[in-house]
Design a protein around this motif. Structure first.
Motif, short mmCIF file in Angstrom:
data_model
loop_
_atom_site.label_atom_id
_atom_site.label_comp_id
_atom_site.label_asym_id
_atom_site.label_seq_id
_atom_site.Cartn_x
_atom_site.Cartn_y
_atom_site.Cartn_z
N SER A 110 55.66 52.81 41.69
CA SER A 110 54.71 51.78 41.27
C SER A 110 55.46 50.53 40.84
CB SER A 110 53.86 52.29 40.10
OG SER A 110 53.13 53.45 40.48
N GLN A 111 54.93 49.37 41.22
CA GLN A 111 55.55 48.11 40.86
C GLN A 111 54.47 47.05 40.67
OE1 GLN A 111 58.78 46.97 43.48
NE2 GLN A 111 59.66 49.02 43.51
N GLY A 112 54.83 45.98 39.97
CA GLY A 112 53.93 44.86 39.77
C GLY A 112 54.59 43.58 40.22
N MET A 113 53.81 42.72 40.90
CA MET A 113 54.35 41.45 41.38
C MET A 113 53.86 40.32 40.47
SD MET A 113 54.11 39.74 45.18
CE MET A 113 52.51 38.93 45.03
N PRO A 114 54.79 39.56 39.87
CA PRO A 114 54.36 38.45 39.02
C PRO A 114 53.75 37.33 39.86
CG PRO A 114 56.75 38.42 39.30
CD PRO A 114 56.26 39.67 39.96
N THR A 115 52.66 36.76 39.40
CA THR A 115 52.02 35.62 40.06
C THR A 115 51.54 34.65 38.98
OG1 THR A 115 49.66 36.23 40.05
CG2 THR A 115 51.06 37.33 41.68
N PRO A 116 51.20 33.41 39.34
CA PRO A 116 50.66 32.49 38.35
C PRO A 116 49.35 32.97 37.72
CG PRO A 116 51.38 31.30 40.31
CD PRO A 116 51.45 32.77 40.64
N HIS A 117 48.71 33.95 38.36
CA HIS A 117 47.44 34.49 37.86
C HIS A 117 47.63 35.82 37.14
CE1 HIS A 117 45.08 31.47 40.08
NE2 HIS A 117 46.03 31.59 40.98
N ASN B 195 44.08 42.39 40.75
CA ASN B 195 44.14 40.97 40.38
C ASN B 195 43.52 40.13 41.51
OD1 ASN B 195 44.79 38.33 39.61
ND2 ASN B 195 46.72 38.98 38.64
N PRO B 196 42.18 40.10 41.61
CA PRO B 196 41.54 39.36 42.69
C PRO B 196 41.89 37.87 42.71
CG PRO B 196 39.97 40.86 41.67
CD PRO B 196 41.19 40.86 40.80
N ALA B 197 42.11 37.25 41.55
CA ALA B 197 42.45 35.83 41.51
C ALA B 197 43.78 35.58 42.21
CB ALA B 197 42.48 35.33 40.08
N ALA B 198 44.77 36.45 41.98
CA ALA B 198 46.07 36.31 42.64
C ALA B 198 45.94 36.50 44.14
CB ALA B 198 47.06 37.31 42.05
N VAL B 199 45.09 37.43 44.54
CA VAL B 199 44.87 37.68 45.97
C VAL B 199 44.22 36.47 46.62
CG1 VAL B 199 43.59 39.11 47.61
CG2 VAL B 199 44.75 40.18 45.67
N ALA B 200 43.20 35.91 45.98
CA ALA B 200 42.54 34.73 46.54
C ALA B 200 43.53 33.60 46.73
CB ALA B 200 41.40 34.30 45.62
#
Length: 442
Positions: A369-376, A429-434
């Motif tokens: 499991s991992q997490g990708m940092p995004t502005p959201h 994180n739907p906002a990051a996906v959008a």
């Protein structure tokens, strides 16, 4: 709202002491048997996985979604279980690895929602020791142990010895040693669509599952500890549909099929229209696509065909030149490199959108499991691959491994392209996906 008093489905989590004990086979056999008995069955898979859910969907006749306390989240898991309990008589959850492996583990999920555990054991080389093994599985956590499915049982006498050793834990079912097992390759089971006679195999497994009706009746008293859970997510408000009016082209064929069903649902909920195309069939990216999604899969098994798919290659390069957002995960990224060396060492030309070369290797290169940092905020997901990529392109970011917090996979940004070995779970994180699928952000 759905409350725990309204949950009437029988539910178990099918787990084992380790991988390779037969829990996918047992879950598939149980799902097919119950379906043939007229039950409405819903199956879930613990943890990140793409292939096992395909087999379990084939066995049960219904889509199989993921449950993971970190990637999916507790409340989303709760809502999915509540919805399934409204629709089904039976909920089966296949665990991941060993019962207590990972953080969170299958046992953590079972305890979170009050789900009893059905232990699958490979009894092929043991008899009375089965009791010690299962009691250890039960008491270590502890977990609520509903019963045991003994795999590779040689005879009724063998089954009787296993049953006696379990003491106060019922032997729920047995399976004999299979003359023909489900074939596997480096990333797991061979895809069900590639296995000749797969439905006959599933029917045979169901027929061979020696099933204790009394033990099954006892499961009917199980109640999920869901509290108040929303049965189904409400549709997003119009202003929460940032991809409205946009078409996302998604590669889907034998080389690109590793994606969460929830990812497609998230894109649709964000307002996108989805259109599928096949690079293997040399189909170009649809000309009117506003974004492109290249999920993971098995490009290494189809490298020669992809190398000669010139229409596909030119179309993805043209989309990139035009600034169309492109999201490429794992196998999708591999197909965009300059070259791909398959397991035999043959080197094939790929789309050459991303500088560098990819090579298959015998050792596992990434898992977990991992997490990708995004502005959201963090977009959660996982990685699992047997290849490595050499590229002069420096990473724009790195994912973070869970729960250790150390650096994970490289995330590459090249113009409108976002590429990584990381598989994202879009609902986290739907906002990051959008943003990833939006031209201005790309």
């Amino acid at each position: 709202m759905v409350t725990s008093s309204h949950i009437n489905a029988a539910v178990v989590l099918v787990a084992a002491v380790a991988s390779g004990q037969g829990k996918t086979t047992a879950t598939a056999a149980l799902a097919r048997k119950l379906t043939k008995m007229g039950r409405t069955v819903r199956v879930f898979k613990c943890g990140p996985d793409f292939i096992d859910p395909m087999l379990l969907e084939r066995a049960s006749g219904a889509p199989v979604k993921s449950l993971d306390l970190w990637i999916v989240g507790r409340e989303a898991c709760r809502a999915q279980l509540a919805q399934a309990a409204l629709e089904a008589d039976v909920i089966l959850i296949e665990g991941v690895m060993g019962l207590y492996d990972g953080s969170p583990s299958s046992a953590d999920l079972a305890r979170e929602f009050g789900v009893p555990v059905m232990a699958v054991i490979d009894a092929g080389s043991m008899a009375q020791t089965a009791g010690a093994l299962v009691h250890g599985l039960r008491d270590y956590g502890p977990v609520d142990m509903a019963g045991v499915i003994a795999n590779r049982v040689a005879s009724p006498g063998h089954a009787a010895m296993v049953a006696a050793s379990l003491r106060d834990i019922p032997l729920f079912a047995t399976l004999p040693k299979q003359a023909r097992s489900l074939p596997e390759r480096h990333l797991g089971l061979v895809l069900p669509s590639e296995v000749e006679g797969i439905d006959e195999m599933l029917d045979q497994l169901a027929d061979q599952l020696s099933f204790d009706e009394a033990a099954w009746s006892n499961l009917r008293s199980t109640r999920l500890e869901l509290g108040d859970a929303l049965a189904a997510s409400e549709a997003p408000a119009p202003d929460a549909r940032p991809l409205a009016g946009r078409k996302v082209a998604i590669a889907r064929d034998a080389a690109f099929m590793f994606l969460y069903p929830a990812n497609l649902e998230t894109l649709a909920e964000l307002g996108a229209t989805l259109e599928f195309f096949s690079p293997l069939a040399d189909e170009p990216v649809p000309a009117d696509a506003d974004a492109v999604y290249l999920p993971g899969g098995y490009p290494e098994l189809h490298a020669e065909k992809l190398a000669y798919a010139q229409r596909w290659q030119e179309s993805i390069r043209a989309a990139h030149r035009d600034g169309t957002p492109i999201v490429a995960e794992c196998g999708g990224m591999m197909a965009l490199a300059e070259t791909l060396a398959d397991k035999a060492g043959a080197v094939w030309n790929m789309a050459a959108l991303l500088p560098g070369r990819v090579a298959m290797q015998a050792r596992l290169a990434g898992l977990g499991s991992q997490g990708m940092p995004t502005p959201h905020g963090v977009l959660r997901g996982h990685t699992f691959h047997y290849s490595s990529m050499e590229t002069p392109l420096p990473p724009a970011a790195r994912t973070v491994k869970h729960p250790s917090g150390v650096d994970g996979e490289a995330v590459y940004q090249l113009g409108s392209l976002t590429a990584s070995y990381f598989h994202a779970y879009f609902p986290s994180n739907p906002a990051a996906v959008a943003a990833m699928f939006t031209r201005s952000a790309a």
